[in-house]
Design a protein around this motif. Structure first.
Motif, short mmCIF file in Angstrom:
data_model
loop_
_atom_site.label_atom_id
_atom_site.label_comp_id
_atom_site.label_asym_id
_atom_site.label_seq_id
_atom_site.Cartn_x
_atom_site.Cartn_y
_atom_site.Cartn_z
N GLY A 87 23.21 -60.62 -22.29
CA GLY A 87 21.46 -60.99 -21.63
C GLY A 87 21.14 -61.75 -22.47
N PHE A 88 21.00 -62.29 -24.89
CA PHE A 88 21.50 -63.40 -25.09
C PHE A 88 21.75 -64.52 -24.42
CE2 PHE A 88 19.78 -60.08 -28.51
CZ PHE A 88 18.78 -59.06 -27.71
N MET A 89 23.14 -63.99 -24.35
CA MET A 89 24.33 -65.19 -24.06
C MET A 89 23.80 -65.91 -23.18
SD MET A 89 27.56 -65.38 -21.93
CE MET A 89 26.92 -64.97 -20.63
N GLY A 90 22.97 -65.37 -22.24
CA GLY A 90 21.63 -66.29 -21.33
C GLY A 90 20.78 -66.83 -21.80
N ALA A 91 20.51 -66.56 -22.67
CA ALA A 91 19.21 -67.63 -23.10
C ALA A 91 20.35 -68.54 -23.70
CB ALA A 91 18.39 -66.86 -23.71
N GLU A 92 21.15 -68.63 -24.35
CA GLU A 92 22.29 -69.27 -25.60
C GLU A 92 22.69 -70.41 -24.82
OE1 GLU A 92 24.16 -65.40 -27.33
OE2 GLU A 92 23.32 -66.91 -29.32
N GLY A 104 18.71 -58.31 -17.41
CA GLY A 104 17.46 -59.84 -17.29
C GLY A 104 16.97 -59.61 -17.97
N LEU A 105 16.13 -58.14 -18.20
CA LEU A 105 15.50 -57.36 -19.53
C LEU A 105 16.00 -57.85 -20.89
CD1 LEU A 105 14.88 -54.52 -18.24
CD2 LEU A 105 13.17 -56.28 -18.21
N MET A 106 17.43 -57.61 -21.42
CA MET A 106 17.41 -58.80 -22.20
C MET A 106 17.69 -60.25 -22.99
SD MET A 106 17.30 -56.50 -24.45
CE MET A 106 15.65 -55.98 -23.09
N ALA A 107 17.72 -60.85 -21.01
CA ALA A 107 17.71 -62.16 -21.14
C ALA A 107 16.38 -62.76 -21.24
CB ALA A 107 18.85 -62.63 -19.36
N THR A 108 15.73 -62.18 -20.48
CA THR A 108 14.28 -62.77 -21.23
C THR A 108 14.16 -61.94 -22.72
OG1 THR A 108 13.21 -61.69 -18.86
CG2 THR A 108 12.15 -61.23 -20.56
N VAL A 109 13.85 -61.29 -23.22
CA VAL A 109 14.21 -60.91 -25.00
C VAL A 109 14.86 -62.41 -24.96
CG1 VAL A 109 14.24 -59.87 -26.36
CG2 VAL A 109 13.61 -58.44 -24.44
N GLY A 110 15.67 -62.48 -24.68
CA GLY A 110 16.84 -63.54 -25.50
C GLY A 110 15.96 -64.85 -25.70
N ALA A 111 15.38 -65.40 -24.35
CA ALA A 111 14.14 -66.96 -23.72
C ALA A 111 13.32 -66.39 -24.75
CB ALA A 111 13.67 -66.36 -22.69
N ARG A 112 12.71 -65.63 -25.34
CA ARG A 112 11.85 -64.85 -26.62
C ARG A 112 12.68 -65.66 -27.97
NH1 ARG A 112 6.81 -63.32 -25.03
NH2 ARG A 112 6.97 -63.19 -27.51
N THR A 137 19.60 -76.60 -17.29
CA THR A 137 20.55 -75.85 -17.28
C THR A 137 20.80 -74.72 -15.97
OG1 THR A 137 21.13 -76.45 -19.46
CG2 THR A 137 22.56 -74.72 -18.57
N ILE A 138 21.95 -74.50 -15.48
CA ILE A 138 21.21 -72.81 -14.76
C ILE A 138 22.31 -71.96 -16.25
CG2 ILE A 138 22.18 -71.47 -12.70
CD1 ILE A 138 21.09 -75.52 -12.23
N SER A 139 22.26 -70.90 -16.03
CA SER A 139 22.98 -70.49 -17.04
C SER A 139 22.91 -69.39 -16.10
CB SER A 139 21.83 -70.02 -18.03
OG SER A 139 22.86 -68.91 -19.13
N ASN A 140 24.27 -68.69 -15.95
CA ASN A 140 25.02 -67.31 -14.73
C ASN A 140 25.32 -65.90 -15.81
OD1 ASN A 140 24.84 -66.57 -12.62
ND2 ASN A 140 27.06 -66.28 -13.37
N CYS A 194 30.55 -61.46 -22.20
CA CYS A 194 29.86 -61.05 -22.68
C CYS A 194 30.49 -60.96 -24.16
CB CYS A 194 30.17 -59.60 -22.71
SG CYS A 194 29.05 -58.50 -23.56
N PRO A 195 30.38 -61.89 -25.47
CA PRO A 195 30.23 -62.16 -26.11
C PRO A 195 30.60 -60.29 -26.96
CG PRO A 195 28.48 -63.79 -26.08
CD PRO A 195 28.89 -62.68 -24.95
N GLY A 196 31.70 -60.79 -27.61
CA GLY A 196 32.31 -59.23 -28.38
C GLY A 196 32.68 -60.21 -30.12
N GLY A 197 33.00 -58.56 -30.74
CA GLY A 197 33.75 -59.31 -31.76
C GLY A 197 32.63 -58.28 -32.71
N ARG A 198 33.08 -58.67 -33.86
CA ARG A 198 32.12 -57.67 -35.19
C ARG A 198 31.13 -58.85 -35.92
NH1 ARG A 198 35.70 -56.33 -40.73
NH2 ARG A 198 33.68 -56.13 -42.38
N LEU A 199 31.37 -59.93 -35.76
CA LEU A 199 30.19 -61.08 -36.70
C LEU A 199 29.06 -60.66 -35.38
CD1 LEU A 199 29.43 -63.10 -38.14
CD2 LEU A 199 30.18 -64.50 -36.77
N ARG A 200 29.76 -60.81 -34.11
CA ARG A 200 28.68 -60.80 -33.08
C ARG A 200 27.83 -59.34 -33.34
NH1 ARG A 200 25.71 -63.94 -29.70
NH2 ARG A 200 24.76 -63.17 -27.93
#
Lengths: 349, 349, 349, 349
Positions: D154-159, D178-186, D260-263, D294-300
């Motif tokens: 979701g956050f990646m959608g915003a980023e 989508g809800l988490m993209a909403t949070v991400g946009a905020r 930008t259209i972010s899919n 979906c980005p993965g990995g420890r840092l993320r």
């Protein structure tokens, strides 16, 4: 003055018009050289809707004939280049970093669209200080005029393609804009540039402009060849320089995950441009689709002219035909109908 | 096996060491060609602190001698290039996009730093699948070895410099890395590349590698000349390729507002590197200062090798001296003391 | 009309001046509210050189009093905000993406610099269509006026800091601009925001504006604390919001390799701003130093106003003092001498 | 051990499998909490082709049960989160900045795709040091498990949407991602976030998560409403969070030139995803189409966990259903058939 106009959809010819007069920030330029573009043909066929007695043309150089009272950096007699796109630099779109979109979608595209173009003895330039560039001594008109659209659009294809140094690039179609995208890919440091083209003259120009490999879609499977040339990975960047749905689909297919499809084609037909779903990774393969419209403006033009000053590229190999303005009707026909293996038609005034 | 080591600060010479053995993900490479770098001299002088019998060198190519059980893509006999920097690709810094900083500041720099370097008959490579690259047939060892550091660091200077197509670029100092920054600026499409250098051999190599203008700081005012060459504006990008406080200051001064100072110099001395306050716009002139450490890794090396395959650049003009490994002591002395107008010293095994 | 001016270096007071008149693209605004900035104090002390009877002030809102003949989007009576920076949008610097640098370094900064500022009953705005923004109903003057500089500069610190979602951010100094950088870091999704500040009132405002932790440099070792709070790694982004050499050095030290030092401080003193060499990784630790000058323009202002419309932040907690314009001398003294624990002084007209 | 598997296309149920064993770099985790995802349903329906007795699930937290000999940072008993995507960090795609694409398109997606997933008493994690993250004390399993996919996608959608501070954002569909993209946009500082959704429960959650406006496509013209809410301009960023051709088309239409259209939708059907030609500016309107996995990995994961530590968001409002692992069949049915107004189903072990 004499102008070459679109009388109505499908009809071109000469018309007599008054010499334009500049507003306070504007200039009027006496045309010396111009190039005919396939966009002019799109326009005549109705691509942007009906127009009446609209002067055609958006690629030109000339000599400043008159300037408005608030113009500071240019004066009568200056030899100048003007970008095909002449943005309103204060507009929200410009402030947002997209001057070509000022005043609405593609709104920076004014010549032969929202106002008279450059196929006339004189033409008007809005915001002269921001949209004109002085042509350095030693740069010919014929070279300089290629900056207006061919350099700016073609190179943008490479710039938006986010090419890494040593990266793999495909340029789909080697018409004039595709040829300049090929040059652009080289200018950005591509490690291999693969041109897709079937016309022999264009193939050979593509090689001359820096394509390392040519793929002929009439005799080879483009996708297979691209995978071969990239160790099965696909290209970092695919530049679509035709504006055709099938070509766009190929561009998506040959781009590797994490790569960029950079579009500089003008899509003139159809309701949709279609992304192949599976090869787009069901929407998740990190294949970015970038687009844009020919960057204009003084700074851009000055930078492009600098590439001529330092001999980075010679665009005049693209000039296959030369006509005086009097023979504009024939000149237009050659370009429009793609006669005689035409690449670009230069018109002199 | 024979290794050329830093015995202690200020002392170099041969030593006998066992041939290294690979861990499960690693490889051991039999060295065929190596280059000496000024960083080796920094190290010997104590730049990274005391070391005892540390094998020197970080620029090499060779043939795979042995691989660990989990290595998939390489096997004995493969002719390979390894980047000077061999990151831990899973580390947080790598995940963050900065593999050269994996394991702490400059932590990806392992050869002749945190482990033995490449000036030996054999050397060890961590994570072989990620850090080796196969050298294509037709590319000589001598060309390929320049990718390891000279290409990667020099080109990074251009990449981080954010050069626009047609932009103005200064490269301060035309030592080997500066020369490759000059090439890098051309690869990114600079409209003019201005080299700053006083040594005639380096000046002439700079021209051969694409510098359009040379400024000799011993006989000209660099800042004045830069303003002249850029219509009074300063450059879009200044690449600092020396690592000296005074040069860095010049770089800030000649960069225009909105431009980038891209540092690839190694600053070996002093407590501070100083930004001139007024010319930095009292902190507000949008002059970005970028830095980095030679990108390593298989993908980077493959991209750099591709530039050799497609004949974009010939690095071997930088090889001014060639020695067999047996004469390493003399070879090092030539490089270290900058004797005989040296640019780069190639050592063959 | 009445104006509050810098009579000469070190001297302020009221003066009588004619109401300005707009050129064709300009507007004249009747001031309703203004804020005093520490930059005004810098100016009075000679920070930008001598000035004579220059009207001070660059943060204001008001009502359009008059517009030039070519202004399209604003008319008399409109309630408007104007950014502290009013760029020439057609200039090369603007075309290059750096409008604040139009016309030379910091050239977009016109108010109280190259022309009269806003501490007057009326003030002049160049290019009204591009530099004014309409204030939506429901947004108070007092809120809106914070957009001009405090929001725009403070948030820029976060934007240029390239903060990843969940990243670690330090904001060094919690004056008004630092407080807004704290808000900015939250707006960009920082995972932890650490404010450095010793003044209790500023510490408590910092917490209210979203700082998760406060480090008091008078009682704690800032570097040690930062490492503690970031698992020994240093921060992703350090925002320097003071403009002091020592603070800048701390910013470099606490930033991790691959991180960004984002400067929004005005460095008023000294010949140099100094980068600590070792902690900068001898020039190779991928620590980027970014800077900028308060973004201006209509689009920016509209976006900042939108944050007020949707209640993202309430800047009025920073208003510690309110004075009518008649008491401007006292108002200025409070701000200039940092009396009575002042944060921001609002002046009403 | 007990595992919940896809027996074949269309068939799910429990199976008995051996507890996996770690390779030298790997870990085995004892599952404590998991979430069911609509991707699991896609998989069962054959979205990624046939599978036999493949353990489902990719969102889980647990306790380290066993680690391989080369794992440095984790040991038995550690409470850990693992991203849904577990990349090979040394692969060329990872070196290129796209770890989710390591090993081929979407190749970082291993759980329930190229190996057994997490709906089992134990699961295997490749490259534990790079792909696990320790869960801080004070963060519940239920909160942490949302980081694995919902936050990250979701956050990646915003980023990837490149949202400017104060920008306008539409999020099309308010399912969990989508809800988490909403949070991400905020989290990225959007000035207005407009959710498109028709289901009342989702509408109200969208508001709770920060949507400023909700557009119900069953009763309103989405395009018209978006233009209304953005002064006729369209949004800066449209996040497609459904994966439907019609929704994607709407996203292109409501995005302004330069936007930008972010899919982040998974397109499960059809040969094509279609771009509306005219609204895409015939290919020239600077409307970028970005995608990702979906980005993965420890840092993320560490960064996402930090947002929980500092109380930036509470994901547990999305947990509408809770089941013990024994009732997995019912749990899956509820999620799969979208029964009882389900948002997310939490499974505890």
């Amino acid at each position: 003055m004499k102008a070459f106009v679109m009388k109505e959809i499908g009809q071109v010819g000469f018309a007599d018009k008054p010499i334009p007069r500049p507003g306070p920030d504007d200039a009027v330029v006496r045309t010396t050289s111009a190039l005919i573009c396939t966009s002019d043909s799109h326009t005549v066929r109705g691509g942007i809707g009906p127009r009446e007695n609209l002067t055609l043309g958006h690629e030109a150089v000339g000599v400043v004939h008159d300037v408005g009272s608030d113009v500071k950096d240019f004066r009568q007699g200056d030899r100048v280049l003007v970008g095909a796109i002449t943005p309103d630099w204060g507009s929200p779109a410009s402030q947002n970093g997209y001057p070509s979109q000022s005043g609405g979608p593609l709104g920076g595209f004014k010549f032969a669209n929202s106002k008279d173009g450059v196929f006339a003895e004189y033409f008007h330039v809005n915001d002269a200080d921001a949209n004109l560039a002085r042509i350095p001594d030693g740069i010919s008109d014929e070279s300089a005029v290629y900056c207006a659209d061919m350099f700016s659009t073609g190179f943008m294809g490479a710039e938006k393609g986010d090419i890494p140094i040593g990266g793999t690039v495909a340029v789909l179609a080697q018409g004039p804009v595709g040829l300049m995208a090929t040059v652009g890919a080289r200018l950005r440091g591509a490690g291999i540039v693969i041109g897709v083209e079937s016309v022999p003259r264009r193939q050979s120009l593509a090689r001359a402009y820096g394509a390392d490999e040519i793929v002929d879609f009439t005799s080879e499977d483009v996708i297979e060849r691209m995978l071969d040339l990239t160790q099965g990975e696909g290209v970092d960047t695919a530049i679509e320089a035709l504006g055709a749905d099938a070509t766009f689909q190929t561009a998506v297919k040959i781009t590797k995950p994490g790569g960029t499809i950079s579009n500089i084609g003008y899509f003139g037909e159809g309701e949709f441009v279609r992304i192949p779903r599976v090869e787009w990774g069901v929407g998740m393969a990190d294949k970015t689709i970038a687009t844009g419209l020919c960057p204009g403006g003084r700074l851009r033009m000055e930078r492009l002219l600098r590439l001529l000053e330092t001999d980075r590229v010679d665009p005049t190999h693209m000039t296959t035909h030369r006509f005086p303005f009097d023979e504009m009707e024939r000149a237009f026909e050659v370009s429009d109908k793609k006669l005689e293996d035409v690449i670009k038609v230069l018109v002199t005034f």
